[in-house]
Design a protein around this motif. Sequence first.
Motif, PDB file in Angstrom:
ATOM      1  N   PHE A   6      42.365  45.782  45.907  1.00 13.00           N
ATOM      2  CA  PHE A   6      42.608  44.522  46.602  1.00 13.00           C
ATOM      3  C   PHE A   6      41.500  43.530  46.286  1.00 13.00           C
ATOM      4  N   GLU A   7      40.249  43.987  46.315  1.00 10.06           N
ATOM      5  CA  GLU A   7      39.133  43.099  46.002  1.00 10.06           C
ATOM      6  C   GLU A   7      39.226  42.589  44.571  1.00 10.06           C
ATOM      7  N   LEU A   8      39.559  43.478  43.650  1.00  8.07           N
ATOM      8  CA  LEU A   8      39.690  43.060  42.249  1.00  8.07           C
ATOM      9  C   LEU A   8      40.818  42.039  42.083  1.00  8.07           C
ATOM     10  N   TYR A   9      41.919  42.292  42.786  1.00  6.54           N
ATOM     11  CA  TYR A   9      43.053  41.366  42.718  1.00  6.54           C
ATOM     12  C   TYR A   9      42.655  39.987  43.253  1.00  6.54           C
ATOM     13  N   CYS A  10      41.941  39.968  44.378  1.00  6.99           N
ATOM     14  CA  CYS A  10      41.498  38.689  44.954  1.00  6.99           C
ATOM     15  C   CYS A  10      40.590  37.931  43.991  1.00  6.99           C
ATOM     16  N   ARG A  11      39.692  38.647  43.330  1.00  9.64           N
ATOM     17  CA  ARG A  11      38.800  37.991  42.370  1.00  9.64           C
ATOM     18  C   ARG A  11      39.596  37.411  41.204  1.00  9.64           C
ATOM     19  N   LEU A  12      40.624  38.133  40.779  1.00 13.03           N
ATOM     20  CA  LEU A  12      41.475  37.635  39.696  1.00 13.03           C
ATOM     21  C   LEU A  12      42.190  36.358  40.118  1.00 13.03           C
ATOM     22  N   GLU A  13      42.796  36.380  41.306  1.00 15.94           N
ATOM     23  CA  GLU A  13      43.544  35.211  41.774  1.00 15.94           C
ATOM     24  C   GLU A  13      42.627  34.001  41.958  1.00 15.94           C
ATOM     25  N   PHE A  14      41.485  34.217  42.637  1.00 13.71           N
ATOM     26  CA  PHE A  14      40.600  33.094  42.908  1.00 13.71           C
ATOM     27  C   PHE A  14      39.902  32.630  41.629  1.00 13.71           C
ATOM     28  N   GLY A  15      39.570  33.583  40.756  1.00 13.27           N
ATOM     29  CA  GLY A  15      38.973  33.199  39.477  1.00 13.27           C
ATOM     30  C   GLY A  15      39.891  32.314  38.662  1.00 13.27           C
ATOM     31  N   THR A  16      41.185  32.635  38.686  1.00  4.41           N
ATOM     32  CA  THR A  16      42.182  31.808  37.982  1.00  4.41           C
ATOM     33  C   THR A  16      42.234  30.414  38.574  1.00  4.41           C
ATOM     34  N   LEU A  17      42.162  30.327  39.916  1.00  2.00           N
ATOM     35  CA  LEU A  17      42.159  29.018  40.573  1.00  2.00           C
ATOM     36  C   LEU A  17      40.904  28.233  40.217  1.00  2.00           C
ATOM     37  N   CYS A  18      39.761  28.905  40.134  1.00  3.20           N
ATOM     38  CA  CYS A  18      38.499  28.235  39.780  1.00  3.20           C
ATOM     39  C   CYS A  18      38.587  27.612  38.392  1.00  3.20           C
ATOM     40  N   ILE A  19      39.113  28.366  37.446  1.00  4.76           N
ATOM     41  CA  ILE A  19      39.225  27.854  36.076  1.00  4.76           C
ATOM     42  C   ILE A  19      40.169  26.670  36.023  1.00  4.76           C
ATOM     43  N   PRO A  46      38.270  23.399  48.430  1.00  5.72           N
ATOM     44  CA  PRO A  46      37.407  23.859  49.535  1.00  5.72           C
ATOM     45  C   PRO A  46      38.107  24.840  50.478  1.00  5.72           C
ATOM     46  N   SER A  47      39.396  24.554  50.813  1.00 12.18           N
ATOM     47  CA  SER A  47      40.146  25.475  51.676  1.00 12.18           C
ATOM     48  C   SER A  47      40.391  26.806  50.968  1.00 12.18           C
ATOM     49  N   ALA A  48      40.663  26.729  49.664  1.00 11.38           N
ATOM     50  CA  ALA A  48      40.871  27.959  48.888  1.00 11.38           C
ATOM     51  C   ALA A  48      39.615  28.819  48.914  1.00 11.38           C
ATOM     52  N   GLN A  49      38.458  28.164  48.772  1.00 10.44           N
ATOM     53  CA  GLN A  49      37.187  28.897  48.806  1.00 10.44           C
ATOM     54  C   GLN A  49      36.978  29.576  50.169  1.00 10.44           C
ATOM     55  N   ARG A  50      37.282  28.852  51.254  1.00 10.92           N
ATOM     56  CA  ARG A  50      37.122  29.423  52.599  1.00 10.92           C
ATOM     57  C   ARG A  50      38.035  30.625  52.801  1.00 10.92           C
ATOM     58  N   ARG A  51      39.266  30.500  52.329  1.00  8.41           N
ATOM     59  CA  ARG A  51      40.221  31.605  52.492  1.00  8.41           C
ATOM     60  C   ARG A  51      39.805  32.808  51.649  1.00  8.41           C
ATOM     61  N   PHE A  52      39.287  32.555  50.449  1.00  5.12           N
ATOM     62  CA  PHE A  52      38.805  33.658  49.607  1.00  5.12           C
ATOM     63  C   PHE A  52      37.660  34.384  50.298  1.00  5.12           C
ATOM     64  N   ASP A  53      36.738  33.620  50.863  1.00  4.44           N
ATOM     65  CA  ASP A  53      35.613  34.223  51.580  1.00  4.44           C
ATOM     66  C   ASP A  53      36.103  35.069  52.755  1.00  4.44           C
ATOM     67  N   SER A  54      37.128  34.569  53.461  1.00  6.60           N
ATOM     68  CA  SER A  54      37.699  35.324  54.586  1.00  6.60           C
ATOM     69  C   SER A  54      38.333  36.628  54.114  1.00  6.60           C
ATOM     70  N   ALA A  55      39.043  36.565  52.978  1.00  4.62           N
ATOM     71  CA  ALA A  55      39.664  37.778  52.424  1.00  4.62           C
ATOM     72  C   ALA A  55      38.603  38.802  52.053  1.00  4.62           C
ATOM     73  N   MET A  56      37.473  38.329  51.515  1.00  2.63           N
ATOM     74  CA  MET A  56      36.404  39.247  51.132  1.00  2.63           C
ATOM     75  C   MET A  56      35.773  39.905  52.361  1.00  2.63           C
TER      76      MET A  56
END
Length: 408
Positions: free
Chosen positions: A379-392, A359-369
């Motif tokens: 930067f946006e593509l990199y963030c999606r890669l990092e958070f996508g990896t965490l989601c999986i 949940p905290s990771a999701q909030r921080r990702f939303d803040s970065a976006m």
Amino acid sequence: ERRAGYLIIKALLLIADDFLALKETDSALIHYSTLLGHVQTRGDLFSLHGIYVKLSYVEAQKDHTEEAARCAALAVKTAEKTADRRLLTLAYLALYHVYERVNLLSGFPEFYESVYLPLIEMLEEQNFLNTLACVASEGQYLYSILLSDEIDDSRAFEHCTRGIELAQRIGNIHRLASAYQSMGIIHQNRGLSAEAERYFLLAENLITAKGDQYEISRMLNSFGYFYLSTSSFEKAHARFEKALGCFFGGARRYDQLCGALYNLGKICVYTRQGEKASALLEQMLTLMNILRIENFPYQPRVNMYALLALALAQCGKIAEASDYALRIESFDDFRREPDGFPYYEILMCVLAGSGGDFPSAQRRFDSAMKLKGRENLLFELYCRLEFGTLCIAAGRTQQGRDLACEGI
């Protein structure tokens, strides 16, 4: 006795100025502070104004922006007492340089109205054409205009066009090249890549012809960042490597060397080469600490440390990355605007996800976006890669796939 007092002030001023030129800011601060006492006793407003201006510059170099702003404001008040418009212009220049050290977007609209625009008028009134060309086309300020929701983007274009015209009129090739570079940044921000590249090439050709290795390195770093923003990794890498070569070719200015290391490190982080990125960024921070370089244009310290922490996280060194996150929170620029740094937000996203706090990771990702507009598309593509990896990793496979598809 009066002449002896004057000679003491003159000697202290020469010593303080020498220390300032050598970037010995602690020694310069001691001597300017001693001078302040002497000048206040004599009641010499003109000298008092000069000391306040110098103190502002020194405090800004030490990253003491609040004290620097206070000294610059005192210079303004002192100049107003003399009714000397030239002194008032120099005091406003000191205020202008304080913002240069802050490197933040917060408060820029107020600064723009209360300092930037009046300064431009005063420089024109005093016929300080070289300085006016510089102020009108300085990239960092124009970039802040572009990223401000309260100032129309067209103002950046108008100011820069004026800077180009002035530089052409007075024949200042160095300033003209810098103005072309700034115009390239404006078009880059507008997504007009072909026009941006045209202006960067104009700037590069002018600077290369002059042969100043430091200015060439500065241009190469900027041009490389443009290519990085358009995903042209090979061209970006080549420019950053050339910028490093300029240092060994005689530039001998460490801020651009640090800038090249930072940019190369960023490429490695984006392409998930954590070991190489951390080595480059650690070298950069070591140099900056030794040489007491606090920041360089467009990059606050928060970004530098956050990028290194992200590189360490890629290497599995979560504890070290967490230590850097704690260190970031002690920085003055972070305390001024704790919610304004996209690299810090994605770092905290990665750290939260690594610790199992999705949940905290999701909030921080939303803040970065929400802050992605302060960086480029990569930067946006990199963030999606990092958070996508965490989601999986967290078993949210579909969300990870969705992020990957959005990125593609």
